[in-house]
Write an enzyme that holds these catalytic residues in place. Structure first.
Site, PDB file in Angstrom:
ATOM      1  N   THR A 129     -57.698  -7.806 -13.750  1.00 42.86           N
ATOM      2  CA  THR A 129     -58.168  -8.171 -12.416  1.00 42.86           C
ATOM      3  C   THR A 129     -58.754  -9.575 -12.386  1.00 42.86           C
ATOM      4  O   THR A 129     -59.290 -10.046 -13.403  1.00 42.86           O
ATOM      5  CB  THR A 129     -59.262  -7.167 -11.986  1.00 42.86           C
ATOM      6  N   ASP A 130     -58.715 -10.203 -11.213  1.00 43.51           N
ATOM      7  CA  ASP A 130     -59.346 -11.524 -11.090  1.00 43.51           C
ATOM      8  C   ASP A 130     -60.862 -11.456 -11.245  1.00 43.51           C
ATOM      9  O   ASP A 130     -61.520 -12.481 -11.454  1.00 43.51           O
ATOM     10  CB  ASP A 130     -58.964 -12.193  -9.751  1.00 43.51           C
ATOM     11  N   GLU A 131     -61.426 -10.241 -11.150  1.00 41.62           N
ATOM     12  CA  GLU A 131     -62.891 -10.131 -11.233  1.00 41.62           C
ATOM     13  C   GLU A 131     -63.449 -10.522 -12.592  1.00 41.62           C
ATOM     14  O   GLU A 131     -64.641 -10.813 -12.700  1.00 41.62           O
ATOM     15  CB  GLU A 131     -63.333  -8.691 -10.943  1.00 41.62           C
ATOM     16  N   TYR A 155     -68.396  -3.042 -13.863  1.00 42.73           N
ATOM     17  CA  TYR A 155     -66.945  -2.834 -13.790  1.00 42.73           C
ATOM     18  C   TYR A 155     -66.203  -4.019 -14.398  1.00 42.73           C
ATOM     19  O   TYR A 155     -65.369  -3.863 -15.299  1.00 42.73           O
ATOM     20  CB  TYR A 155     -66.497  -2.613 -12.327  1.00 42.73           C
ATOM     21  N   LYS A 159     -63.799  -4.467 -17.796  1.00 46.42           N
ATOM     22  CA  LYS A 159     -62.415  -4.961 -17.777  1.00 46.42           C
ATOM     23  C   LYS A 159     -62.278  -6.205 -18.661  1.00 46.42           C
ATOM     24  O   LYS A 159     -61.269  -6.371 -19.352  1.00 46.42           O
ATOM     25  CB  LYS A 159     -61.971  -5.287 -16.349  1.00 46.42           C
TER      26      LYS A 159
HETATM   27  O1  DAU Z   1     -60.439  -8.595  -6.989  1.00 45.02           O
HETATM   28  C1  DAU Z   1     -59.860  -7.472  -7.593  1.00 45.02           C
HETATM   29  C2  DAU Z   1     -60.789  -6.304  -7.455  1.00 45.02           C
HETATM   30  O2  DAU Z   1     -60.798  -5.950  -6.082  1.00 45.02           O
HETATM   31  C3  DAU Z   1     -60.401  -5.118  -8.318  1.00 45.02           C
HETATM   32  O3  DAU Z   1     -60.537  -5.459  -9.646  1.00 45.02           O
HETATM   33  C4  DAU Z   1     -61.302  -3.924  -8.011  1.00 45.02           C
HETATM   34  O4  DAU Z   1     -60.881  -2.807  -8.733  1.00 45.02           O
HETATM   35  C5  DAU Z   1     -61.245  -3.643  -6.538  1.00 45.02           C
HETATM   36  O5  DAU Z   1     -62.135  -2.587  -6.242  1.00 45.02           O
HETATM   37  C6  DAU Z   1     -61.617  -4.870  -5.736  1.00 45.02           C
HETATM   38  O6  DAU Z   1     -62.999  -5.208  -5.892  1.00 45.02           O
HETATM   39  P1  DAU Z   1     -63.887  -5.609  -4.631  1.00 45.02           P
HETATM   40  O7  DAU Z   1     -65.307  -5.393  -4.953  1.00 45.02           O
HETATM   41  O8  DAU Z   1     -63.485  -6.948  -4.123  1.00 45.02           O
HETATM   42  O9  DAU Z   1     -63.315  -4.505  -3.590  1.00 45.02           O
HETATM   43  P2  DAU Z   1     -64.040  -3.605  -2.482  1.00 45.02           P
HETATM   44  O10 DAU Z   1     -62.963  -2.979  -1.676  1.00 45.02           O
HETATM   45  O11 DAU Z   1     -65.087  -2.739  -3.055  1.00 45.02           O
HETATM   46  O12 DAU Z   1     -64.755  -4.698  -1.577  1.00 45.02           O
HETATM   47  C7  DAU Z   1     -64.046  -5.766  -0.975  1.00 45.02           C
HETATM   48  C8  DAU Z   1     -65.063  -6.640  -0.281  1.00 45.02           C
HETATM   49  O13 DAU Z   1     -65.615  -5.933   0.835  1.00 45.02           O
HETATM   50  C9  DAU Z   1     -66.255  -7.011  -1.143  1.00 45.02           C
HETATM   51  O14 DAU Z   1     -66.686  -8.315  -0.808  1.00 45.02           O
HETATM   52  C10 DAU Z   1     -67.320  -5.992  -0.754  1.00 45.02           C
HETATM   53  C11 DAU Z   1     -67.027  -5.741   0.716  1.00 45.02           C
HETATM   54  N1  DAU Z   1     -67.325  -4.377   1.203  1.00 45.02           N
HETATM   55  C12 DAU Z   1     -66.832  -3.320   0.510  1.00 45.02           C
HETATM   56  C13 DAU Z   1     -67.059  -2.023   0.941  1.00 45.02           C
HETATM   57  C14 DAU Z   1     -66.557  -0.839   0.173  1.00 45.02           C
HETATM   58  C15 DAU Z   1     -68.000  -4.220   2.412  1.00 45.02           C
HETATM   59  O15 DAU Z   1     -68.421  -5.200   3.059  1.00 45.02           O
HETATM   60  N2  DAU Z   1     -68.225  -2.940   2.851  1.00 45.02           N
HETATM   61  C16 DAU Z   1     -67.798  -1.835   2.167  1.00 45.02           C
HETATM   62  O16 DAU Z   1     -68.065  -0.693   2.624  1.00 45.02           O
END
Ligand code: DAU
Length: 349
Positions: A129-131, A155, A159
């Protein structure tokens, strides 16, 4: 190609299974999946009728099981997807991340090394992942494959550990291994705890949609089928020991994404609820994917607008899929953990 796919009941893994089984060069596909909370058997149930395909339910950290699968199935390729992947969960339950992401990866690497020593292993594709690169902040820069790893949450730290372990097997054991690092995936069958499917399913239920912090964090969105194609290309054509960034070239602020989903569903923006920020929330991710474009001949094919429309249409058409997940136990889990993290609280002015 006799291919072991780990985590094939998950969101990205199941898209990859479909891509793999559509190719005649693939003689056998074995999916090893522990069917954890986010691994959904229904994500691949129609494939279970395929003679070339087999589902094995089990843990990638179970060395005896992995050895048996390698031997029975004469595995010569691995595409390793199985992972704990949700950042929020890693904030309150990091141990599972080390178990699956680090220990599980090690077990697979050892099995591949064993097969290689017997002269019958060709390629290990490690999905990352880019993370792992950390946070770009507001610098305007992008992550390159040479950017030092600087993970900032449990996380991404797990990774990064897995990536380093995987790459060490190239140097120390000559394992023909390739790493892909993709940006945020979206599309059908994504577990509805991640931003896009959480927003879609909340909005379909006319519930508030939580936006962390100021909503200005930026992610680069890649349609899941494009990622599956990129991963397959890296497995076939990637140079051993090399890392390939797979970016979607669709940088968007979270608030823009949320608004686009609400518009696609015909729901009002008043559903948006700003909540306290995720601890250690990375501001921006963006990838330079020129190596994959040049060496693999890969580029994302699905535009953000098309991908979003397909995603929203899939959740509309597959309500039983997400209703089975978004039950009372999901709400109880969400209340318990997100309450503790403050991710349900309104920010104070
Ligand atoms: O960049 C790749 C990564 O993207 C993957 O390695 C991870 O497995 C994947 O979960 C994802 O990580 P993020 O933390 O970017 O994804 P998430 O969907 O949790 O959140 C996307 C963005 O939205 C992040 O800036 C947090 C924000 N968010 C997330 C949730 C769940 C919100 O504002 N509200 C929310 O309820």
């Amino acid at each position: 190609m006799r291919l072991l796919v780990t985590g094939g009941c998950g969101f990205i893994g199941s898209a990859f299974l479909r891509a793999a089984l559509s190719r005649s060069s693939v003689e056998r596909v074995v999916n090893l999946d522990v069917l954890s909370y986010s691994g959904r058997r229904e994500n691949q149930s129609e494939l279970e009728r395929e003679a070339r395909y087999r589902l094995v339910v089990g843990d990638i950290a179970d060395a005896a099981l992995v050895a048996r699968v390698f031997q029975e199935e004469k595995i010569d390729h691995v595409a390793h997807f199985a992972a704990e992947s949700h950042v929020d969960r890693s904030l309150f339950a990091a141990q599972a991340f080390v178990h699956t992401n680090v220990l599980g990866t090690l077990v697979l690497l050892e099995a591949a090394r064993g097969a290689r020593e017997k002269g019958r292993f060709e390629r290990f594709l490690h999905v990352s992942t880019d993370e792992v690169y950390g946070d770009l902040g507001d610098t305007g820069d992008v992550f390159r494959e040479t950017t030092p790893l600087s993970p900032r949450n449990p996380y991404s730290a797990s990774k990064a550990g897995a990536d380093l372990l995987a790459l060490s097997y190239v140097k120390t054991h000559g394992l023909p291994l390739v790493v892909t690092r993709s940006s945020n995936n979206y599309g059908p069958r994504q577990f509805p705890e991640k931003l896009m499917p959480l927003v879609v399913t909340n909005a379909l239920m006319d519930r508030q949609v939580p936006v962390y912090g100021d909503g200005k964090n930026v992610r680069d969105w890649l349609f899941v089928e494009d990622n599956a194609q990129g991963i397959f290309a890296a497995m076939e054509r990637g140079r051993p020991g090399e890392v390939y960034n797979l970016g979607g070239e669709n940088e968007r602020e979270n608030l823009t994404v949320v608004r686009a989903i609400l518009a696609a569903l015909g729901k009002p923006e008043s559903l948006i609820q700003f909540v306290k920020d995720r601890p250690g929330h990375d501001r921006r991710y963006a990838l330079d994917s020129r190596r994959a474009h040049g060496e693999l001949g890969w580029k994302p094919a699905v535009t953000f607008e098309e991908g979003l429309a397909r995603t929203v249409a899939w959740y509309r058409a597959n309500e039983p899929w997400w209703r089975a997940i978004r039950d009372d136990s999901f709400d109880a889990y969400y209340e318990r953990h997100y309450g503790k993290l403050g991710l349900k609280e309104q920010p104070t002015a």
